[in-house]
Design a protein around this motif. Structure first.
Motif, PDB file in Angstrom:
ATOM      1  N   SER A  87      -4.272  -6.537  27.367  1.00 30.89           N
ATOM      2  CA  SER A  87      -4.373  -7.098  28.704  1.00 30.89           C
ATOM      3  C   SER A  87      -5.730  -6.737  29.303  1.00 30.89           C
ATOM      4  CB  SER A  87      -3.260  -6.551  29.610  1.00 30.89           C
ATOM      5  OG  SER A  87      -2.013  -7.077  29.245  1.00 30.89           O
ATOM      6  N   THR A  88      -6.284  -7.662  30.073  1.00 29.09           N
ATOM      7  CA  THR A  88      -7.504  -7.401  30.822  1.00 29.09           C
ATOM      8  C   THR A  88      -7.228  -7.704  32.289  1.00 29.09           C
ATOM      9  OG1 THR A  88      -8.355  -9.666  30.645  1.00 29.09           O
ATOM     10  CG2 THR A  88      -8.867  -8.147  28.841  1.00 29.09           C
ATOM     11  N   GLU A  90      -8.424  -9.939  34.080  1.00 31.80           N
ATOM     12  CA  GLU A  90      -8.329 -11.387  34.294  1.00 31.80           C
ATOM     13  C   GLU A  90      -7.207 -12.026  33.483  1.00 31.80           C
ATOM     14  OE1 GLU A  90     -10.146 -13.223  36.414  1.00 31.80           O
ATOM     15  OE2 GLU A  90     -11.132 -11.388  37.115  1.00 31.80           O
ATOM     16  N   SER A  91      -6.682 -11.292  32.518  1.00 30.24           N
ATOM     17  CA  SER A  91      -5.684 -11.891  31.614  1.00 30.24           C
ATOM     18  C   SER A  91      -4.629 -10.872  31.215  1.00 30.24           C
ATOM     19  CB  SER A  91      -6.394 -12.448  30.372  1.00 30.24           C
ATOM     20  OG  SER A  91      -5.462 -12.987  29.461  1.00 30.24           O
ATOM     21  N   CYS A  92      -3.626 -10.698  32.064  1.00 35.19           N
ATOM     22  CA  CYS A  92      -2.518  -9.791  31.749  1.00 35.19           C
ATOM     23  C   CYS A  92      -1.573 -10.468  30.756  1.00 35.19           C
ATOM     24  CB  CYS A  92      -1.764  -9.420  33.025  1.00 35.19           C
ATOM     25  SG  CYS A  92      -2.723  -8.383  34.144  1.00 35.19           S
ATOM     26  N   ARG A  93      -0.973  -9.655  29.912  1.00 38.54           N
ATOM     27  CA  ARG A  93      -0.121 -10.190  28.853  1.00 38.54           C
ATOM     28  C   ARG A  93       1.289  -9.618  28.906  1.00 38.54           C
ATOM     29  NH1 ARG A  93      -2.851 -12.735  24.591  1.00 38.54           N
ATOM     30  NH2 ARG A  93      -5.116 -12.778  24.881  1.00 38.54           N
ATOM     31  N   GLU A 266      -1.103 -14.010  19.614  1.00 35.84           N
ATOM     32  CA  GLU A 266      -1.123 -14.778  20.858  1.00 35.84           C
ATOM     33  C   GLU A 266       0.254 -15.293  21.255  1.00 35.84           C
ATOM     34  OE1 GLU A 266      -3.543 -15.221  23.044  1.00 35.84           O
ATOM     35  OE2 GLU A 266      -4.909 -13.981  21.863  1.00 35.84           O
ATOM     36  N   LYS A 269       2.304 -11.576  22.071  1.00 33.65           N
ATOM     37  CA  LYS A 269       1.787 -10.968  23.303  1.00 33.65           C
ATOM     38  C   LYS A 269       1.043 -12.040  24.106  1.00 33.65           C
ATOM     39  CE  LYS A 269       0.351  -6.840  23.774  1.00 33.65           C
ATOM     40  NZ  LYS A 269      -0.470  -5.595  23.751  1.00 33.65           N
ATOM     41  N   GLN A 271      -0.492 -14.521  27.060  1.00 33.78           N
ATOM     42  CA  GLN A 271      -1.041 -14.426  28.408  1.00 33.78           C
ATOM     43  C   GLN A 271       0.036 -14.895  29.394  1.00 33.78           C
ATOM     44  OE1 GLN A 271      -5.127 -15.923  28.981  1.00 33.78           O
ATOM     45  NE2 GLN A 271      -5.199 -16.237  26.760  1.00 33.78           N
ATOM     46  N   LYS A 273      -0.199 -15.779  32.865  1.00 38.88           N
ATOM     47  CA  LYS A 273      -0.444 -16.862  33.823  1.00 38.88           C
ATOM     48  C   LYS A 273      -0.202 -18.255  33.229  1.00 38.88           C
ATOM     49  CE  LYS A 273      -4.442 -15.072  35.186  1.00 38.88           C
ATOM     50  NZ  LYS A 273      -5.730 -14.850  35.908  1.00 38.88           N
ATOM     51  N   ASP A 313      -1.162  -8.071  39.549  1.00 40.09           N
ATOM     52  CA  ASP A 313      -2.280  -8.923  39.136  1.00 40.09           C
ATOM     53  C   ASP A 313      -2.733  -9.825  40.288  1.00 40.09           C
ATOM     54  OD1 ASP A 313      -4.105 -10.596  37.957  1.00 40.09           O
ATOM     55  OD2 ASP A 313      -2.806 -11.205  36.294  1.00 40.09           O
TER      56      ASP A 313
END
Length: 381
Positions: A87-88, A90-93, A266, A269, A271, A273, A313
């Motif tokens: 996760s980042t 800008e991009s939670c997973r 992918e 896990k 993304q 959003k 987030d």
């Protein structure tokens, strides 16, 4: 019929077709299980996903009148993901539990069992068989325990000496009277790591599960998730396997022997959003081949909203407001409102207040009020 030799040939063939472990059990009544299931029913511990009556689930001959033996198989699956995406900001997973990382195990195990059935039929043309994988009436775990595949752990999973509890189970009922294998001795001893780690106390005692409180079950429900579970599922969007992760038998266990079960990073896990707006076609194309898709996209989207709240987030606020305003499903709109409240930005609270003016559903309005209540909590802090 030389059943001893046939048993040996079946065991050898099972290895040729990629079955990691096989055991043979008598098709007698599962008396101890029957009493446990009755107790589960009395206490209201059942999930509601169970198939068949208690009698059908514990008396093989009710399903297959000529039943003499049950073959139990186990296939190992990975416990660790190679090159797992992180996760980042800008991009939670989110994450699927390990049992849903690869191709739907129902498909894979059924194929293996059908090959076994054909192999036996070539040897004994008039043999009768019945294949079951998880969705049948019989308890896969009870059969596997009787067949010596593993012992039933306090976390209610079958624990094998070789693969820990990271195994899928299936069975083949037959009218051939094979000599049964010996069950394994209990191996949990005084260990209570799984009971101690269960966030909801769903493991009432060693080997007894209150399915209604199990987070793996809760992630699969379709209504509003009870408040007590929202803070506990974290970023799990399907399943929950902490009770397996903490088990000493699973320490350093990680088998990558079946390409079908290898996780697609992918997918396993994803993304969060993008999941909020995923179409039915996209959902089927992306997730339709894994076990975690069986309840459809609604529970996963609800859980994705809860996971975004877990991460707080702020980059998701605009998207969640849009979902709260436009989604036709009350559970999704309401959970979106609650999620916005947990994230707690001024924009989030303003979005809830604005949406309340047009919302007509009482449950959604209740969730909106809960979301706004977080504003007061934040102010008090």
């Amino acid at each position: 019929m030389d059943t001893a030799n046939l048993k040996k040939e079946i065991a050898e063939y099972s290895k040729e077709i990629g079955i990691d472990k096989i055991g043979f059990a008598a098709a007698d009544v599962f008396g101890e299980l029957k009493e446990r299931l009755r107790r589960q029913q009395e206490l209201g511990y059942q999930s509601g996903f169970e198939k068949g009556t208690i009698e059908e689930r514990t008396e093989p001959k009710r399903l297959f009148p000529e039943a003499k033996s049950i073959l139990s198989i186990a296939l190992a699956y990975p416990s660790r993901m190679k090159d797992a995406p992180r996760s980042t900001k800008e991009s939670c997973r989110g994450v699927f539990c390990r049992a849903s990382w690869g191709v739907d195990y129902h498909v894979v195990l059924r194929e293996k069992l059908e090959k076994l059935a054909l192999f036996i039929q070539e040897k004994i043309p008039d043999v009768e068989t019945k294949v079951m994988v998880d969705t049948g009436e019989l308890s896969d775990r009870a059969v596997a325990e009787r067949a010596g595949i593993g012992f039933s752990g306090k976390n209610t999973s079958i624990i094998t000496p070789e693969f820990g509890s990271y195994v899928y189970l299936g069975e083949l009922i037959t009218n051939i009277p094979f000599i049964p294998d010996e069950p394994l001795a209990d191996g949990c001893g005084s260990c209570t790591k799984c009971l101690d780690a269960c966030p909801t106390g769903a493991l009432v005692q060693g080997g007894q599960l209150n399915a209604q409180k199990c987070l793996a079950f809760q992630t699969q429900t379709k209504g509003f998730l009870d408040d007590e579970y929202r803070s506990k599922i974290g970023n799990f969007i399907y399943g929950f396997d902490t009770c397996q992760v903490v088990c000493p038998y699973n320490k350093k266990v990680d088998f990558h022997v079946h390409p079908e079960f290898e996780p697609e990073p992918e997918v396993a896990k994803p993304q969060l959003k993008p999941m909020l707006r995923i179409s039915n076609r996209e959902f089927k194309n992306t997730f339709g081949h894994i076990a975690g898709s069986w309840r459809g996209k609604k529970p996963l989207q609800r859980n994705a909203l809860i996971a975004l709240a877990h991460y707080k987030d702020e980059t998701a606020v605009d998207e969640i407001i849009s979902v709260m305003n436009d989604d036709p499903r009350p559970v999704i709109r309401g959970t979106a409102a609650w999620s916005l409240g947990k994230i707690g930005t001024e924009e989030a609270f303003a979005g809830i207040q604005k949406a309340m003016k047009d919302e007509m559903d009482e449950q959604v309005l209740f969730e909106m009020e809960k979301g706004l209540a977080f504003e007061q909590e934040t102010a008090e802090i």
